[in-house]
Design a protein around this motif. Structure first.
Motif, mmCIF file in Angstrom:
data_model
loop_
_atom_site.group_PDB
_atom_site.id
_atom_site.type_symbol
_atom_site.label_atom_id
_atom_site.label_comp_id
_atom_site.label_asym_id
_atom_site.label_seq_id
_atom_site.Cartn_x
_atom_site.Cartn_y
_atom_site.Cartn_z
ATOM 1 N N ALA A 58 0.830 -1.209 0.000
ATOM 2 C CA ALA A 58 0.000 0.000 0.000
ATOM 3 C C ALA A 58 0.864 1.258 0.000
ATOM 4 O O ALA A 58 0.581 2.229 -0.710
ATOM 5 N N LYS A 59 1.957 1.228 0.788
ATOM 6 C CA LYS A 59 2.835 2.405 0.837
ATOM 7 C C LYS A 59 3.519 2.648 -0.504
ATOM 8 O O LYS A 59 3.690 3.789 -0.914
ATOM 9 N N LEU A 60 3.912 1.560 -1.168
ATOM 10 C CA LEU A 60 4.570 1.711 -2.475
ATOM 11 C C LEU A 60 3.609 2.305 -3.499
ATOM 12 O O LEU A 60 4.009 3.052 -4.384
ATOM 13 N N LEU A 62 0.710 4.189 -2.698
ATOM 14 C CA LEU A 62 0.216 5.509 -2.295
ATOM 15 C C LEU A 62 1.327 6.555 -2.212
ATOM 16 O O LEU A 62 1.109 7.720 -2.530
ATOM 17 N N PHE B 179 9.125 0.484 -11.258
ATOM 18 C CA PHE B 179 8.864 0.703 -9.838
ATOM 19 C C PHE B 179 7.528 0.069 -9.461
ATOM 20 O O PHE B 179 7.396 -0.575 -8.417
ATOM 21 N N PRO B 183 4.998 -3.657 -6.283
ATOM 22 C CA PRO B 183 3.748 -3.832 -5.529
ATOM 23 C C PRO B 183 2.720 -4.675 -6.276
ATOM 24 O O PRO B 183 2.019 -5.498 -5.655
ATOM 25 N N GLY B 206 -4.172 -5.269 5.824
ATOM 26 C CA GLY B 206 -2.843 -4.668 5.697
ATOM 27 C C GLY B 206 -2.836 -3.501 4.723
ATOM 28 O O GLY B 206 -2.200 -2.475 4.972
ATOM 29 N N LEU B 207 -3.561 -3.659 3.599
ATOM 30 C CA LEU B 207 -3.624 -2.591 2.593
ATOM 31 C C LEU B 207 -4.256 -1.332 3.182
ATOM 32 O O LEU B 207 -3.870 -0.221 2.845
ATOM 33 N N GLY B 210 -1.911 -0.068 6.555
ATOM 34 C CA GLY B 210 -0.608 0.501 6.204
ATOM 35 C C GLY B 210 -0.654 2.016 6.115
ATOM 36 O O GLY B 210 0.025 2.710 6.877
ATOM 37 N N PRO B 211 -1.485 2.556 5.191
ATOM 38 C CA PRO B 211 -1.606 4.020 5.093
ATOM 39 C C PRO B 211 -2.154 4.659 6.364
ATOM 40 O O PRO B 211 -1.738 5.764 6.734
#
Lengths: 114, 248
Positions: A58-60, A62, B179, B183, B206-207, B210-211
């Motif tokens: 998710a961080k990658l 967002l 890149f 993901p 988790g998705l 995470g944020p």
């Protein structure tokens, strides 16, 4: 001392990277002989581990670095959603989902003039 | 016994090692190599020197662990914090290895050999081995896996060393897509290789978490997302399992 200074960088990678991952591989070998794959503790470990990796994913998506940091969030999310639809339409074939998501992103970046 | 099976029985250890090595041209291996080119771009942007990146590929091997290690380095984390984040993200290696070992070993396989070879296990090698090892005679499976694992790690170490100086000059669209491969590849392969219902739930929690934790506590976001999100997924799946059993 910065992580970049000579031997310290290698020591940092060896301890925080190598040792931190191989511990679990070694325990996995030892447990592989007697581990019960249906135990509740293992189920929890599995859930925590998956959620951790999902948080990284998710961080990658967002908060990417580099080129993608300047791309609109909607495009990145859209590419993942279109890729997910293709993945399920193709009976959960990873290659189909990955190729579609990347193609969508590439088309979007091209259209935006990257 | 068919002639094909007899040919398999008669193949030498070297033959099986090379058969494993040929797995480098399979789809999972190619996707992984492209992901490594993408990872290389990440390390260039993080300012990590190429020798250290090559060392990291060989020493850590698991791609999610390396991404977390690089993020920890980027955020200036201490050795203890980085170790904790990486080790918690790698807990998943234990059940993966534990599930693969019974498929690979014979009663005569020495434990030290399994300990050494376990280093080559990460998502791609695991998925590949679980699928293909069934067609390999049991006493050649360790050799077959060694051939695949060692080739995959060595190739990616060389790949990263070679492309390091090139990725910085890639056109923006290519760099962006490489890149993004990491993901997207993780999402597809985790869903695809999931053998337990709790994995799907944990992927979802988790998705989201995470944020959420990145917003609440950015220093410990991944750890917290894993423990809190994972525990919620586990509780929900247990509850669902209990209700289904009660309803049945």
């Amino acid at each position: 001392m910065s992580w970049q200074d000579g031997w310290w960088a290698y020591a940092f990678i060896a301890i925080a990277g190598w040792l931190a991952t191989d511990i679990w591989r070694w325990l996995g070998v030892l447990a592989g002989k007697r581990l019960r794959d249906d135990s509740e503790a293992l189920n929890w470990v599995r859930a925590v581990a998956t959620a951790l990796v999902a948080a990284v994913i998710a961080k990658l998506i967002l908060y990417p670095t580099g080129v993608l940091a300047q791309s609109p969030l909607g495009l990145r999310l859209g590419a993942v959603i279109v890729g997910a639809v293709a993945f399920f339409l193709a009976r959960q074939k990873p290659a189909a989902g990955i190729a579609t998501a990347i193609a969508t992103l590439a088309a979007g970046l091209w259209w935006l003039g990257f | 016994m068919t002639s094909k099976n007899r040919a398999k029985e008669e193949r030498s250890s070297l033959g099986w090692f090379l058969a494993g090595a040929r797995g480098i041209v399979s789809l999972p291996a190619i996707i992984l190599m492209l992901s490594f080119v993408g990872f290389c771009a990440l390390t260039v942007q993080a300012g990590i020197p190429p020798e250290q990146v090559v060392f990291m590929v060989g020493a850590v091997w698991a791609l999610p662990a390396k991404v977390i290690l690089v993020s920890s380095i980027l955020s200036g984390a201490s050795l203890a914090t980085a170790f904790l984040a990486v080790t918690l993200s790698s807990v998943r290696l234990m059940p993966m290895v534990a599930a693969l070992v019974p498929e690979l070993r014979t009663p005569k396989t020495p434990t030290w050999l399994l300990l050494v070879l376990s280093h080559f296990i990460a998502i791609t090698a695991w998925v590949f081995a679980m699928e293909r090892v069934q067609d390999v005679p049991r006493h050649h499976r360790v050799t077959y896996f060694a051939g695949f694992g060692i080739t995959l790690v060595a190739t990616n170490m060389m790949l990263v060393g070679i492309v390091y100086h090139v990725v910085a000059e890639f056109p923006p669209i290519i760099a962006g897509c490489l890149f993004f491969l990491t993901p997207v590849y993780f999402l597809a392969s985790i869903w695809h290789s999931a053998r337990h219902p709790v994995v799907y739930l944990a992927l979802a929690t988790g998705l989201v978490s995470g944020p959420l934790f990145y917003w609440i506590a950015p220093e410990f976001d991944i750890l917290l997302a894993g423990v809190v999100g994972g525990t919620l997924a586990w509780l929900a799946e247990r509850l669902w399992r209990g209700q289904r059993r009660a309803g049945a």
